[in-house]
Each structure stands twice: as C-alpha cells, then as structure tokens.
Write a protein that holds these residues in place. Structure first.
Motif, mmCIF file in Angstrom:
data_model
loop_
_atom_site.group_PDB
_atom_site.id
_atom_site.type_symbol
_atom_site.label_atom_id
_atom_site.label_comp_id
_atom_site.label_asym_id
_atom_site.label_seq_id
_atom_site.Cartn_x
_atom_site.Cartn_y
_atom_site.Cartn_z
ATOM 1 N N CYS A 1 0.864 -0.947 -0.135
ATOM 2 C CA CYS A 1 -0.054 -0.111 0.271
ATOM 3 C C CYS A 1 1.154 0.963 -0.073
ATOM 4 N N SER A 2 -0.184 2.613 -0.723
ATOM 5 C CA SER A 2 0.901 3.434 0.206
ATOM 6 C C SER A 2 0.106 4.430 0.105
ATOM 7 N N ILE A 3 0.607 6.255 0.729
ATOM 8 C CA ILE A 3 0.010 6.817 0.494
ATOM 9 C C ILE A 3 0.700 8.363 0.248
ATOM 10 N N SER B 1 -9.757 -4.663 -0.924
ATOM 11 C CA SER B 1 -10.219 -5.937 -0.758
ATOM 12 C C SER B 1 -11.385 -6.100 0.896
ATOM 13 N N THR B 2 -10.493 -5.483 1.801
ATOM 14 C CA THR B 2 -11.421 -5.809 3.324
ATOM 15 C C THR B 2 -12.259 -4.361 3.604
ATOM 16 N N GLY B 3 -11.494 -2.775 2.689
ATOM 17 C CA GLY B 3 -12.374 -1.735 3.788
ATOM 18 C C GLY B 3 -11.993 -1.304 5.042
ATOM 19 N N THR B 4 -10.515 -2.239 5.040
ATOM 20 C CA THR B 4 -10.133 -1.861 6.069
ATOM 21 C C THR B 4 -8.823 -0.151 5.961
ATOM 22 N N LYS B 5 -9.208 1.273 7.216
ATOM 23 C CA LYS B 5 -8.982 1.673 6.886
ATOM 24 C C LYS B 5 -7.929 2.415 7.060
ATOM 25 N N PHE C 1 4.899 12.301 11.879
ATOM 26 C CA PHE C 1 3.387 11.264 11.385
ATOM 27 C C PHE C 1 2.995 10.468 12.247
ATOM 28 N N SER C 2 1.836 10.275 12.591
ATOM 29 C CA SER C 2 1.310 9.067 13.260
ATOM 30 C C SER C 2 0.469 8.079 12.274
ATOM 31 N N VAL C 3 -0.081 7.069 12.890
ATOM 32 C CA VAL C 3 -1.548 6.330 11.682
ATOM 33 C C VAL C 3 -2.717 5.517 13.284
#
Length: 634
Positions: A481-483, A601-605, A504-506
C-alpha cells in the motif's frame, strides 16, 4: 535425526503431546491376539489358525509351529488342550452320541464334523474350535468383519516379517484385503511377477507403521501419533495408499511449529508434499528466528544410509548414479521426488531414474546432488523475517554440522564448500557495516576480494557492484500500500546536507517498507540518499538505509526502500527523514494533514496524521517539501 543414524527410515516427529492416536497398538505377540468383543482373543483365538489349516511354515510333519498359534504360550497351550480333551472325554462318557450331536448342532457346528467326536482327541479339537467357528455371526457389517481380521491369523494367507534385528515382528495378513486397498500389494500378489512366498521380509518398514497401514486398510481407522507419523507416511507412500498419506500430512499440518518447521520442510520435500512444504515455508517466514534457533535446523538435508538388503523398493531420484560393491547405499535425504514402491509394479511410478536395489550391489549417488537444497530454498525467499546477520550465523552453524557429517574438518574452506550456492544467497549488503565487520568479514569464509568489495559498498558512493543480492527482504503478507500527501508538484527544491523531515502517526499497526521521493528537474540523475524512521519521543532510529536512486527527470516519485520493514504502532509519533545529495528536485505542495488509505479488499482504513518536525529540517512541512509518499503493509 542424529548424524550417525543408519536406520534408513524417516525420523520420528518430535512433538509435545500424547502418544499414538486412537486405540492402543495391537499386540503382535505370538501369545496374544488383537482385541475382539472387548477382550483379547485367548485360547479360542489361538485355535483359529490350527482349526482352519496347517501353518504354511510348518515343519516336515505338517504340525502347527508353536510361534504361530496365537492365544497362550506353548506350555500353557498344551496344558489347556489336555484339560479340554479330558473334559470333552468325560462329557462323551456321560452323554449319548445323539445328545452330543444335538449339542454340536445347537452350537452351529456342521454335521459333517460330528464324526470328530468319536475319540477324545477329536472332541478336544471340536471344543477348542467351537467358540470361533461362528464369529461371522457376531459381526453385523462388512467393516466389522474385516476389522476382526486385522492382525489376526484367521484366514490369513501371508505373513510379513517387519523390521530388522531384534525388533522384527511377524504380522499375519490377507492378500485379498491388501490387494483391494493398495495397487502395490495388488501387483505384488496378482501381477505378472507376483510373489508366491507366504512370508515377505520388510526390513525398511517400522512394525508400528506397518500395523497402522494395515489398520487403515482393514477398517479405515487411523492410528498415527508424533512417534509414528513420519514412518507411517513413508509406508503409505511406499504402498501407494494416498488416503492414509493425506491423514499423515493433515496430522503434520496441525502440529507444525517453528521448532520443527525445518525438519518437516525437509520431509515434505522428500515425500513430494508441496502443500505441506508451503505451510512449512510460511511458518519459517513468520518465525524465522525461532526456526533457525531450533535444534533440528542443523539436521536439514541429511543423508539416509539404506542397506542393500532393502531390495524391495524402487527409488526415483534426480542425479547421476555410480555402482559400488559396498554394503550400503547413500541416499541424500532431499532427493525429489522420492517414491518407494514395490518393484513388481513400476508402472505406478512417474517418469524418472529407476534404481532397483539388488542383494549384491549398492548404489552411490554422485555428490553433485547438493546437500543444501532445503537451505537454498529458504535463503532464496524474500519474505524471511530476520536480520541478515542472523541468517549468516545460522548458515555457518549448519555448515559446521554438515562438515562433521561428511567427516571434514570444520575449516572456513570446508564450510564454504558445503554451503555451496547457499552462501551467495545471504544478502550481505543488507547488513550494517558494524554487523559485517564483526561477523562475516572475520569468518574467513568470504574471500578477501569479496570482503573488500562489500566494505566499499558500505562506505563509498557511488556504490560498486557486489556479487551478493542487495534486494531487501520483506517478511510481510498481503498487498503493498502507499499514500501520497501532496496534491500538486512544483519545481526547484535544493539540498545542502540537511535532512528533510516530517512527523506522522497512524491509527493502526502497519509496517513501513520505504518512501517515495521526488527526483531531479534537470533530466536523468543519480541521487545518494539516507532514509530513516525515528521514534520521536526517544529519538531512537528504528530503521535506516544509506543507498541511492536514479530518476528520469519527471515529476514522478521514485522508490527508496528500507533494508527491513519498520513496525509502526498506532497513536505513536514517528519522524520520517530523508537526506539527499544531488541537484535540485521537484517538490510537493498543497499538502494534507490527514490522509486515509482504504483497502479495496477488506475495506480497512489506515489514517495517517502529519505535522511539522521541528529542529534541523531542510524545510519540509505539512504544506510542502519532500517525502511525498509512504509505502507500507498492513
């Protein structure tokens, strides 16, 4: 498996837990029979073989050998037989012949046998046989009747001498049942080269494993445990019983752990079980450190010493074969595919090199079959979750053990020789210069030229070419993944040796594997760059890579990867750093403080929150600057 093990059989699986599954192993003693109707078949069971027919192995007189009649030891058997004869004789004196015939008929004895009652000895035979004559009536299904015959002398027409030395067991069987359950047995008894022997030696099979095979063929019951699963799998493969193979493999899957993953991987490759091998590799990926530290790691890809008297098997191997007049044949444990089948049925086997062991000759495989195949299969993977220096230490430990097995001194030269191509798969460029200097550089396993080139790779720019892989390993599963945190790209961002930084934080646990950086505005250019992720509160560097990248002059981002994934925990502050050396580049503007990635695929954010990193900063902020892209796995 110990280095000196010459048994020629697969090793036991070292698992915690109870012993063999299901019922206890049936006794194969000459004086006891399998459990029937809740108890052992004693005296009456012992009469079965004697009453039906003479033992095929009887002596010249045709009498029953004492070791074949099951039920009681010979002395006790004689005493009981005499007592039965006396009792029957007394009853014969007290009862008329008519009454005795009636009683015999009531006991389901055919009238043709009533003449046996004319003498005491005959009466003894009748009483001795009477309880087992109608055993079929007590079994309501075909399955029950066949299960009753398992390891039973009743109706048996072949015996197997299983095992070797003092552990040999004589096991009765029934050709029809075996032929119905196994194409190999069918060829053995009914094929064009069918054997007529009533006793067949199986020195390469463990008695417990052979009994487990017969139990399955007679009753569909599975009796496997940690101590017998590998030998049972070997036996099921040898006699082509795929249903039992599947049960063994399923048992191994359920008991797969980091400390036995390497041993099971070797066995899975040996027995050509790709699904099990894949699960073992996945386990090693997830638990690489524990798997490498396990005692069984140094035993992978051992050789088996197979004595030449094991003449009932065909081996399909890859490699060159030479003939030696020795008393054993050395077979690499990793040979793929490795099938053991009866020589009377070669059509069962896939195409390959067929080697039939004889009583007088042995075969020695050419040593071009490398003994490090399983080790190579693991080191080739990009998904191992361990630092490269630990892989090197583990490989050296394996090489020392292998040198001893080959009766070589564990010198650096011999270690390098036994490692073979496995050495080239260790990714030395992924080590830090400190790790390399303290370990591999002083091991004498690498040549002076290799050591110098690697030191140059660590210390100079542009980095010279090295003979070892410098592609990072990624121990993660799923989709990359990438943003991107900027909405627009502008020109001319300069560099003076100061780091561009952004905090940054997640909101959830992720693994960052690299950044996307902007490149030159002046056309194709090479940059030198150092990237880092720092734990902001403790100022601890969690991951870094001193490397470079080439750009084509466009405004695209260019990937720069860490040597290993960096774990990012939720709601913790981190600082992303990039120190570039090169001409002016593009930069991003219209930055976003919050960026969310949603899995398709999973909708996970996964939500990133960015803020300015104070201190020695080249100017990057939330609004504009470098480090436009974060590459990660969830």
């Amino acid at each position: 498996m110990a280095a000196g093990d010459n048994s020629g059989r697969p090793p036991c699986l070292n698992l915690s837990g109870p012993g063999p599954l299901g019922n206890g192993q049936p006794s194969n003693s000459a004086y006891s029979m399998p459990m029937s109707n809740g108890g052992p078949v004693g005296v009456t069971g012992g009469a079965q073989g004697a009453a039906r027919r003479p033992n095929p192995q009887s002596g010249p007189g045709g009498g029953e050998s004492a070791g074949v009649v099951a039920g009681t030891p010979p002395t006790a058997h004689n005493a009981i037989q005499q007592a039965l004869a006396q009792s029957a004789s007394a009853r014969a004196m007290e009862t008329s012949a008519t009454n005795m015939t009636s009683n015999a008929s009531a006991a389901s004895v055919p009238t043709t046998h009533s003449s046996l009652l004319s003498a005491p000895a005959a009466a003894a035979v009748l009483v001795y046989r009477e309880p087992v004559y109608n055993w079929q009536a007590t079994k309501s299904t075909v399955k029950e009747r066949f299960a009753f015959l398992f390891n039973n002398e009743v109706l048996s027409d072949v015996h197997f001498l299983v095992g070797k030395g003092m552990g040999v067991q004589r096991i009765p069987a029934h050709r029809f049942v075996l032929a119905v359950g196994s194409a190999v047995f069918d060829a053995m008894f009914n094929g064009g080269m069918a054997t007529t022997s009533t006793e067949i030696e199986l020195p390469d099979v463990e008695p417990a494993a052979f009994l487990a095979l017969l139990k399955f063929l007679y009753s569909d019951e599975v009796q496997i445990g940690p101590e017998t699963v590998m030998t049972t799998l070997y036996t099921a493969k040898k006699y082509a019983v795929p249903a039992l193979e599947a049960h063994c493999v399923e048992f191994l899957k359920k008991n797969l752990r980091a400390d036995n993953a390497f041993m099971l991987l070797t066995q899975a490759r040996l027995f050509d079980e790709p699904q099990l091998a894949s699960l073992c590799l996945e386990n090693i990926d997830k638990n690489t450190g524990d798997a490498l530290a396990a005692e069984g790691f140094t035993d992978i890809d051992l050789g088996i010493v197979v004595h030449s008297r094991f003449c009932s098997s065909l081996f399909i191997l890859k490699g060159n074969v030479s003939v030696y007049h020795d008393d054993f044949a050395f077979l690499p444990f990793h040979s793929l595919p490795f099938y053991l089948c009866h020589p009377f049925f070669p059509s069962l086997l896939p195409l390959g090199h067929l080697i039939l062991f004889s009583h007088s000759l042995s075969f020695h495989l050419d040593h071009s079959l490398h003994l490090s195949d399983t080790l190579v299969a693991v080191l080739e993977r990009d998904t191992l979750g361990v630092r490269e220096v630990r892989l090197f230490v583990a490989a050296v430990r394996w090489a020392e053990a292998e040198a001893h097995r080959q009766q070589l001194q564990p010198t650096p030269e011999n270690k390098r020789r036994v490692l073979g191509k496995a050495l080239a798969l260790i990714r030395f460029p992924l080590m830090t210069i400190e790790e390399f200097a303290a370990g591999p550089a002083q091991s004498s396993i690498l040549t002076d030229r290799e050591v110098v080139s690697l030191f140059l790779h660590f210390t100079v720019n542009p980095k010279p070419h090295v003979e070892f892989i410098d592609r990072p390993r990624c121990c993660l599963r799923g989709k990359e993944c990438s943003i991107t945190r900027f909405g627009q790209v502008e020109s001319r961002w300069g560099y003076s040796g100061t780091s561009d930084r952004i905090r940054f934080s997640v909101n959830r646990r992720i693994f960052v594997v690299g950044f996307g950086l902007y490149g030159s505005i002046h056309g194709p250019t090479d940059y030198q760059v150092n990237i880092q992720i720092i734990h902001t509160d403790s100022n601890t560097v969690l991951g870094q890579n001193d490397t470079g990248f080439s750009c084509d002059g466009s405004s695209n981002t260019f990937r720069v990867m860490f040597k290993e994934p960096v774990e990012i925990l939720p709601n913790v502050n981190y600082t992303a750093c990039a120190t570039l050396k090169g001409p002016d580049s593009h930069y991003g503007t219209k930055g976003m403080r919050k960026v969310t990635h949603e899995s398709s695929s999973t909708g996970t954010k996964t939500c990133f929150t960015f803020c300015y990193a104070a201190g020695n900063n080249n100017g990057t902020s939330v609004e504009d600057g470098q480090i436009p892209e974060v590459i990660f796995y969830t």
